[in-house]
Design an enzyme around this catalytic site. Structure first.
Site, PDB file in Angstrom:
ATOM      1  N   SER A 150       2.210  -7.520  -1.474  1.00  0.00           N
ATOM      2  CA  SER A 150       2.643  -6.223  -2.072  1.00  0.00           C
ATOM      3  C   SER A 150       3.593  -6.024  -2.779  1.00  0.00           C
ATOM      4  CB  SER A 150       3.578  -5.226  -0.977  1.00  0.00           C
ATOM      5  OG  SER A 150       4.043  -4.033  -1.007  1.00  0.00           O
ATOM      6  N   TYR A 163      11.594  -2.858   3.575  1.00  0.00           N
ATOM      7  CA  TYR A 163      10.591  -3.269   3.656  1.00  0.00           C
ATOM      8  C   TYR A 163      10.413  -3.839   2.007  1.00  0.00           C
ATOM      9  CZ  TYR A 163       5.874  -3.233   3.009  1.00  0.00           C
ATOM     10  OH  TYR A 163       4.209  -3.338   2.402  1.00  0.00           O
TER      11      TYR A 163
END
Ligand SMILES: NC(=O)c1ccc[n+]([C@@H]2O[C@H](COP(=O)([O-])OP(=O)(O)OC[C@H]3O[C@@H](n4cnc5c(N)ncnc54)[C@H](O)[C@@H]3O)[C@@H](O)[C@H]2O)c1
Length: 282
Positions: A150, A163
């Site tokens: 990501s 995250y």
């Protein structure tokens, strides 16, 4: 479906393959000539849509119900994949959840604890267990692993601290596993960013009910779609982020690539201070 053959005859195993980027990669791998694609997920309904959307290649899809937090679910799924297709060439650890950007000052310690436990279990332990259950078959085939990373594996504000830390951890997995599995198995990652998918939050923290889709409008604000990334025109459809997976998975095209991550996020790493893109007047 027409095939172009970069993955001709290969067999892939994709976690979280029932929706979003995992499903898009599964369908793209079939287009590239894959002989079989096993998709693992928690919902058989979602997984059935992969077989459906594969059309005439639907018999090359194996839908497997399971949870990536469970070593025994993964072992059974990998066994079933090899029983059906005879081998495994590519593993794609991909199943994940998001923390909806819950910041440290916007959460209590108890909330952080809850989000951390579920998110790290899925996003980090799930990736490691997927690698742990697939590497022997990949050694046998001279195969490879392509992990979904990501923008949050590199930069702040793509998630909250949980995250972002989890995605940074998977960068560590790419590096360490590329070392441990060389020379037999290549290990790489694709750092995607900003895709309209079904990405959800931890159920235990009450964040399982809505998807990342709800956050797009907030990010775009009144500047317009994607003005926060240099490639404003970049597609948010996961279908358009599958190319780097094909490249890294391809023996023919990436035999010398391991321990690498392709940033496929519209150029977040080259954002400027005053404007995201310096060439808006071009
Ligand atoms: N959407 C984005 O903007 C974006 C950006 C960067 C990275 N990512 C990453 O992409 C990956 C895929 O997410 P997506 O955006 O396609 O969302 P998605 O929700 O469409 O896909 C994730 C899939 O994983 C499945 N899953 C979740 N927990 C699971 C578990 N415990 N066991 C098995 N399957 C499970 C979900 O049911 C879902 O089908 C994730 O790792 C996510 O962090 C997404």
């Amino acid at each position: 479906m027409t095939t172009t053959g970069w993955l001709s005859g290969d067999v892939a195993f994709i976690t979280g393959g029932g929706s979003g980027i995992g499903k898009a990669v599964a369908l793209r791998f079939l287009q590239e000539g894959a002989a079989g694609v096993a998709v693992l997920g928690r919902s058989l309904d979602k997984l059935a849509s992969v077989t459906e959307d594969a059309g005439s290649l639907g018999d090359r899809v194996l839908a497997l119900e399971g949870d990536v937090r469970s070593a025994s679910d993964l072992a059974a799924a990998v066994d079933a994949t090899i029983a059906r297709f005879g081998k495994l060439d590519v593993a794609v650890p991909n199943a994940g959840i998001w923390d909806f950007q819950r910041s440290i000052h916007g959460s209590t310690p108890a909330e952080i604890e809850t989000i951390y436990d579920e998110l790290f279990d899925i996003n980090v332990k799930g990736y490691l267990l997927t690698a742990s259950t697939t590497w022997p078959a990949l050694v046998e085939s001279g195969g490879n692993i392509v992990m979904t990373l990501s923008n949050a594996a590199f930069y702040a504000a793509g998630g909250g601290p949980v995250y972002t830390a989890a995605k940074h951890a998977t960068r560590g997995l790419v590096t360490q596993l590329a070392y441990e599995l060389a020379p037999k198995v290549r290990v790489n990652g694709v750092a995607i960013g900003g895709l309209r998918t079904d990405l959800r939050g931890p159920k235990t923290a009450g964040l399982g009910g809505r998807s990342i889709e709800h956050s797009f409008a907030k990010r775009d604000g009144d500047r317009g779609p994607n003005m926060w990334i240099p490639l404003h025109q970049a597609s948010t459809d996961p279908v358009d982020s599958t190319g780097p997976y094909v490249l890294l998975a391809s023996r023919r095209n990436a035999s010398v690539v391991t321990g690498s991550i392709i940033n496929a996020d519209g150029g977040m790493g080259v954002r400027g201070f005053a404007t995201a893109a310096g060439g808006d007047a071009l």
